[in-house]
Design an enzyme around this catalytic site. Structure first.
Site, PDB file in Angstrom:
ATOM      1  N   GLU A  59       0.329   5.279   0.607  1.00 22.03           N
ATOM      2  CA  GLU A  59      -0.630   6.280   1.072  1.00 22.03           C
ATOM      3  C   GLU A  59      -0.264   7.677   0.579  1.00 22.03           C
ATOM      4  OE1 GLU A  59      -0.943   5.626   5.324  1.00 22.03           O
ATOM      5  OE2 GLU A  59      -2.113   3.808   4.961  1.00 22.03           O
ATOM      6  N   ASN A  97       0.838  -1.194   0.000  1.00 21.35           N
ATOM      7  CA  ASN A  97       0.000   0.000   0.000  1.00 21.35           C
ATOM      8  C   ASN A  97       0.878   1.251   0.000  1.00 21.35           C
ATOM      9  OD1 ASN A  97       0.554  -0.994   2.619  1.00 21.35           O
ATOM     10  ND2 ASN A  97      -1.174   0.076   3.539  1.00 21.35           N
ATOM     11  N   CYS A 145     -10.815  -3.289  -4.325  1.00 21.46           N
ATOM     12  CA  CYS A 145      -9.823  -4.256  -4.803  1.00 21.46           C
ATOM     13  C   CYS A 145     -10.489  -5.547  -5.274  1.00 21.46           C
ATOM     14  CB  CYS A 145      -8.790  -4.536  -3.720  1.00 21.46           C
ATOM     15  SG  CYS A 145      -7.651  -3.151  -3.496  1.00 21.46           S
ATOM     16  N   GLU A 179      -3.099  -4.607  -3.061  1.00 21.25           N
ATOM     17  CA  GLU A 179      -3.628  -5.519  -4.084  1.00 21.25           C
ATOM     18  C   GLU A 179      -3.638  -4.846  -5.453  1.00 21.25           C
ATOM     19  OE1 GLU A 179      -4.831  -4.743  -1.164  1.00 21.25           O
ATOM     20  OE2 GLU A 179      -6.046  -6.344  -0.279  1.00 21.25           O
TER      21      GLU A 179
HETATM   22  N1  THU Z   1      -5.315  -1.430   2.509  1.00 21.41           N
HETATM   23  C1  THU Z   1      -4.743  -2.256   1.597  1.00 21.41           C
HETATM   24  O1  THU Z   1      -3.626  -2.023   1.138  1.00 21.41           O
HETATM   25  N2  THU Z   1      -5.430  -3.352   1.215  1.00 21.41           N
HETATM   26  C2  THU Z   1      -6.641  -3.710   1.710  1.00 21.41           C
HETATM   27  O2  THU Z   1      -7.182  -4.704   1.295  1.00 21.41           O
HETATM   28  C3  THU Z   1      -7.286  -2.908   2.742  1.00 21.41           C
HETATM   29  C4  THU Z   1      -6.649  -1.597   3.030  1.00 21.41           C
HETATM   30  C5  THU Z   1      -4.535  -0.279   2.977  1.00 21.41           C
HETATM   31  C6  THU Z   1      -5.043   1.066   2.546  1.00 21.41           C
HETATM   32  C7  THU Z   1      -4.448   1.947   3.619  1.00 21.41           C
HETATM   33  O3  THU Z   1      -3.124   2.274   3.278  1.00 21.41           O
HETATM   34  C8  THU Z   1      -4.408   1.071   4.850  1.00 21.41           C
HETATM   35  O4  THU Z   1      -4.536  -0.258   4.379  1.00 21.41           O
HETATM   36  C9  THU Z   1      -5.491   1.369   5.857  1.00 21.41           C
HETATM   37  O5  THU Z   1      -6.739   1.358   5.277  1.00 21.41           O
END
Ligand code: THU
Length: 139
Positions: free
Chosen positions: A55, A53, A100, A66
């Site tokens: 941000e 992820n 996702c 994902e």
């Molecule tokens: N996040 C993901 O990377 N994948 C998921 O399936 C759920 C959420 C991330 C997004 C954000 O950076 C953090 O988790 C908190 O929501």
């Protein structure tokens, strides 16, 4: 369920997917949530791609692990998703968000989804279980 999933992806590839997803969350850029997620995807060529992820200070611009992994594969010409592993370092298992799930559906009608928690425990499910009756556009 487990036997069905093992039929779909060979054990060696499952282990590689899991290792790659666990390695990927170490690269997560998470100054806001502090919640690292790693994903690894197996495509029809046999190649595995991974992502974390990423941000943004404008929170809505955040990209989940994902989608990051899938988009890297698609950018390299891949189109047919065979399976995905998602790993987090926490006790709770991860679960792909709704957005996702729809992006996974774009490249797989169904596929194994392997969830990995911080103890290295796994839960195996499938896209069809996570996203039944998916939107498939105007038909
Ligand atoms: N996040 C993901 O990377 N994948 C998921 O399936 C759920 C959420 C991330 C997004 C954000 O950076 C953090 O988790 C908190 O929501």
């Amino acid at each position: 369920m487990e036997a069905v999933l093992e039929l779909e992806i060979e054990a060696e590839k499952v282990h590689e997917l899991m290792n790659r997803a666990q390695a990927a969350y170490r690269q997560a850029y998470i100054p806001y949530s502090h919640y690292p997620v790693g994903a690894a995807v197996l495509f029809a060529s046999g190649e595995i791609y991974s992502g974390c992820n990423v941000e943004n200070v404008s929170y809505g611009l955040t990209v989940c692990a994902e989608r990051n992994a899938i988009f890297q594969a698609v950018a390299r010409g891949e189109r047919e998703l065979k399976g995905i592993a998602i790993a987090v370092p926490t006790d709770e298992f991860p679960s792909p968000c709704g957005a996702c799930r729809q992006v996974i559906r774009e490249f797989a009608v169904d596929c194994p989804v392997i969830l990995i928690n911080g103890q290295g425990q796994t839960k195996k499910t499938s896209l069809k279980v996570l996203l039944p009756d998916a939107f498939v556009g105007l038909v």
